[in-house]
Every structure is written in structure tokens, then in C-alpha cells.
Design a protein around this motif. Structure first.
Motif, PDB file in Angstrom:
ATOM      1  N   LEU A  87     -14.080  19.967 -37.287  1.00 50.23           N
ATOM      2  CA  LEU A  87     -12.846  20.523 -37.828  1.00 50.23           C
ATOM      3  C   LEU A  87     -12.855  20.494 -39.360  1.00 50.23           C
ATOM      4  O   LEU A  87     -12.440  21.452 -40.017  1.00 50.23           O
ATOM      5  CB  LEU A  87     -11.643  19.752 -37.281  1.00 50.23           C
ATOM      6  N   HIS A 152      -5.637  15.598 -31.802  1.00 44.79           N
ATOM      7  CA  HIS A 152      -5.429  16.704 -32.732  1.00 44.79           C
ATOM      8  C   HIS A 152      -4.280  17.621 -32.325  1.00 44.79           C
ATOM      9  O   HIS A 152      -4.107  18.686 -32.927  1.00 44.79           O
ATOM     10  CB  HIS A 152      -6.728  17.500 -32.878  1.00 44.79           C
ATOM     11  N   VAL A 187     -12.076  23.990 -29.620  1.00 50.56           N
ATOM     12  CA  VAL A 187     -13.052  22.943 -29.894  1.00 50.56           C
ATOM     13  C   VAL A 187     -13.916  22.788 -28.650  1.00 50.56           C
ATOM     14  O   VAL A 187     -13.387  22.615 -27.536  1.00 50.56           O
ATOM     15  CB  VAL A 187     -12.355  21.608 -30.230  1.00 50.56           C
ATOM     16  N   VAL A 239     -16.508  24.377 -33.470  1.00 47.08           N
ATOM     17  CA  VAL A 239     -15.209  25.032 -33.569  1.00 47.08           C
ATOM     18  C   VAL A 239     -15.427  26.535 -33.475  1.00 47.08           C
ATOM     19  O   VAL A 239     -16.205  27.107 -34.250  1.00 47.08           O
ATOM     20  CB  VAL A 239     -14.502  24.693 -34.893  1.00 47.08           C
TER      21      VAL A 239
END
Length: 421
Positions: A87, A152, A187, A239
Motif C-alpha cells: 500500500l 485497513h 489487495v 495492489v
């Protein structure tokens, strides 16, 4: 997926025996620096397999929030670190995106093996009251997906693929579908960590692990001396974003095609599926065999399996018709994290314009008619890569990756190697 319909890998987090971080891994791959050595996480002297690829320098209590460490297995610890790295690499702040527009899809091979072993030890030595409540979730195949999602704030479609070594590619393929239909960011990828007595014993049951004690000769795919593979831990998290959300020329590469298959039962007389799976992935990408610049092979290092894979590659591309490489000889096979790491390495190769070498293999076995890249990196400015993976029990997957449009065909990295066509 957004207006473009194209999935771009914008961030990579690598945690592998070759190092923590994408740059450390890539430099080790180019230098042929192995991450395989004698198992140190427990005493392997009573086991026929004593070598493995272990992640160096990772201390969970220093890398993660303290409350998560006792609740989760090492396999999840590694993935949480890699997800944060991916990320950050992508420049993404999850708090700035709608929570239901972010998804998580990972792969898992055996779940939380080490955590489960410790809880079973408490059960048999001290009794059921000593078994912790987190056993019910830490071992579970979806634990890593769930923990990344929670940490997240990613509440879009989430899932896990449990197809052993093929799982990393299957997770990326599923992530592309989710991105197309239901999310703005996914992700994906996978890790594994089964280097404990219980985990190693389960792996030994396949009969495919190398018992050679010379680390330089233990894992030799496609070689005349191939005698099985070395296990390892770690993997990679990626990602994925839609190209419409990414500046032109940005990102590592495009997920252009994917396919998966499953072998028929042994003795059925039906052909194995790797060739057909490869052809379907190329068709999905709208790609001819002549368009492919490099194949990252599965490379099991079991002679019969190597021959079957080499034949599948040769039947599609022609004998010696495409450069082939197996960088995982530096790490061992990472099961749920293995093909995700191969995909990450392939993306780095596209970005840098280099085909990394296969360490160790020096003499191709009869029938393996491959242009295997060995010795040193080959600067051939690859633009399209295929990654192959096979999982124990019959799983087979293929992924087609392309360099992002607008990037210089010679790549952008400085590797110190000369160009070879």
C-alpha cells in the motif's frame, strides 16, 4: 472495474528468503544470492529435510501492532507486513477511499500451521483449558484476508484461494474479477509459513522434498540432478487498481490474462491441463505465443514433473522458443506465497527490462528443450511475461503480465548487465 477495464499492479510488498522489501528481493535475484540454508526456526536434525528458505530479520513484535501478534500465525504476520509495504509502494491511503470499494483476496496453503501446533502441544501436555481462544481463528485459511481487511478498513468483497503453490496466481485472477465488477482497489497475493515440525512433517508426505544437504545443489529444476524441491516461507502482496485511476505509464504492469485448470486422475488416460491452461491464459490476454518474451516456470524439480512442464512450454512456444527462468531456486517453493512472489518478480523484470537467471541448474535433463536463462541476467527488454504454477493435487494456473503502456521498451532500471537478444 473502472472505465478502462484494465487491472494495473500499482504496489508490491515482498517478504521472502531473499529479503524484506521489493528492492532487497530484486537485487538478490539479479545477483543470484540464495536465501536457502539450514532450518533455524527449530532443530531439523531429526528430519530428512534440513534446508529451507527462511525470511531473514523479521520480528513480528517489532513490525506489527503488539495486540495482533498473539492472535495470529506467522503466515499472517508476514502478509500484514507485506500488505502495508504494498500500500505504501502504491501511494494509497485506505482511509481516503470508500471502505466498501476496497477488497482483499489472498491465497493460503495450510493456514496457521505453527499457531495450531503450539495450541495442540498445550492441549496434549496441559489439557483443554490451556488452549487459547484465538486457535479458532488463527489457523483458518481466511485469517490473513480477514486481518488485512480489518486493519485497513477494507469491507468490499473478500476471499481466499486454497490451491497450494498455484494459489498466488488464482488469487490475482480472482482479484482482477473483483476489480472488474465490484471494487476500486484490491489487495491480493499471498504468503505462507509452515516451517515448524508439524508443517514440515505434513510437507514430507508428498515425497517431493529434496533431502540434499548442499544448499547450492538441493533445488535444481529441469536439471539432470533434480531431486525434489526445498520448502520456504514468505511471499508477496500486490495492489491492483483500474488503469483509469492510475497516471499514464505508472505501475509495474498489467494483469492481461489468466486461466486455471485441474489435472485428471492419474491413470485416466486424459492429458494433463498445463498446456491447455497456458493456451487459455494467452487467449484471455489476446496474446500470441510469439508475443511472449519470458516464461516464469513452476519448476518443481521432480524429474517427471519437470519433463511434463517442459513439454507443455515447448508445445506452445516451440523447443527453445522463449526464455524460461525459475528464480524461486533462491527461495525454495513458498506454497501459498510462491506464485505470488513469482508474479512480483516477473513484474519487476518487466519494469527493469531484464530476465533474471535460474540459480543452480547447469545441465538440462533429457527432453527439457528449454531456453533456460542461467548464470547471469539477460537484458532482453521483455514486455510480456507468463507465470506458471502448479499446486499439489492437480491444480494448474497461468498468468499473463504486460508492461504498462507508455513505458520505455528498454525498462528503466540500472542493472549493470548487457543486452542479449
Amino acid at each position: 472495474m473502472g472505465p478502462s477495464g484494465t487491472a494495473v499492479v500499482t504496489g508490491i510488498g515482498v517478504i521472502a528468503p531473499t529479503g524484506m522489501g521489493t528492492d532487497a528481493h530484486w537485487q538478490a535475484v539479479l545477483a543470484g544470492k540464495p536465501g536457502i540454508g539450514r532450518i533455524s526456526r527449530f532443530d531439523p536434525s531429526g528430519y530428512p529435510v534440513r534446508l529451507a528458505g527462511e525470511v531473514p530479520g523479521f520480528v513480528a513484535r517489532e513490525a506489527l501492532p503488539g495486540r495482533l501478534v498473539p492472535q495470529t500465525d506467522r503466515w499472517t504476520h508476514l502478509a500484514l507486513w507485506a500488505a502495508r509495504a504494498a500500500l505504501d509502494d502504491a501511494g494509497v491511503d485506505p482511509a481516503a477511499l470508500p471502505e466498501y470499494a476496497m477488497a482483499v483476496v489472498t491465497s493460503s496453503s495450510s493456514g496457521g500451521t505453527e499457531f495450531g501446533q503450539h495450541e495442540m502441544e498445550r492441549l496434549y501436555r496441559k489439557g483443554p483449558s490451556w488452549v487459547g481462544a484465538y486457535q479458532s481463528i488463527a489457523w483458518f485459511y481466511a485469517a490473513t484476508t480477514g486481518q488485512i481487511s480489518i486493519r485497513h478498513g477494507m469491507r468490499g468483497p473478500c476471499g481466499v484461494l486454497a490451491t497450494e503453490q498455484a494459489g498466488g496466481l488464482d488469487a490475482i485472477g480472482q482479484a482482477r474479477r473483483v476489480l472488474r465488477d465490484e471494487a476500486e482497489l484490491v489487495v491480493t497475493g499471498g504468503t505462507d509459513a509452515s516451517l515448524c515440525p508439524y508443517g514440515l512433517t505434513a510437507q514430507l508426505a508428498t515425497g517431493r522434498l529434496s533431502t540434499v544437504e548442499d544448499a547450492a545443489r538441493a533445488y535444481l529444476p529441469f536439471d539432470v540432478d533434480a531431486s525434489g524441491y526445498v520448502p520456504g516461507e514468505g511471499g508477496a502482496i500486490l495492489v491492483l487498481r483500474d488503469a483509469a485511476a492510475v497516471p499514464p505509464g505508472a505501475g509495474y504492469g498489467v494483469v492481461a490474462g489468466y486461466a486455471a485448470g485441474f489435472d485428471p486422475p492419474p491413470g485416466s488416460g486424459r492429458p494433463r491441463v498445463l498446456r491447455r491452461t497456458l493456451e487459455r491464459a494467452l487467449a484471455d490476454a489476446g496474446c500470441a505465443p510469439s508475443d511472449v518474451d519470458v516464461v516464469f516456470a513452476d519448476g518443481l524439480a521432480v524429474p517427471a514433473e519437470d519433463l511434463a512442464e517442459a513439454r507443455a512450454i515447448s508445445e506452445v512456444f516451440g523447443p527453445g522458443g522463449v526464455p524460461v527462468t525459475v528464480p524461486k531456486t533462491l527461495t525454495g517453493r513458498l506454497y501459498g506465497g510462491g506464485s505470488a512472489l513469482d508474479a512480483a518478480t516477473a513484474l519487476l523484470a518487466l519494469r527493469e527490462g531484464v530476465v533474471p537467471p535460474t540459480a543452480g541448474t547447469s545441465r538440462l535433463a533429457p527432453g527439457c528443450d528449454l531456453d533456460l536463462v542461467t548464470g547471469a541476467p539477460r537484458r532482453s527488454a521483455p514486455r510480456t511475461a507468463v507465470v506458471l504454477a502448479r499446486g499439489h493435487g492437480g491444480f494448474a494456473s497461468a498468468l499473463v503480465l504486460r508492461a504498462v503502456a507508455g513505458r520505455d521498451a528498454d525498462g528503466r532500471g540500472t542493472t549493470g548487465v548487457t543486452e542479449e537478444r
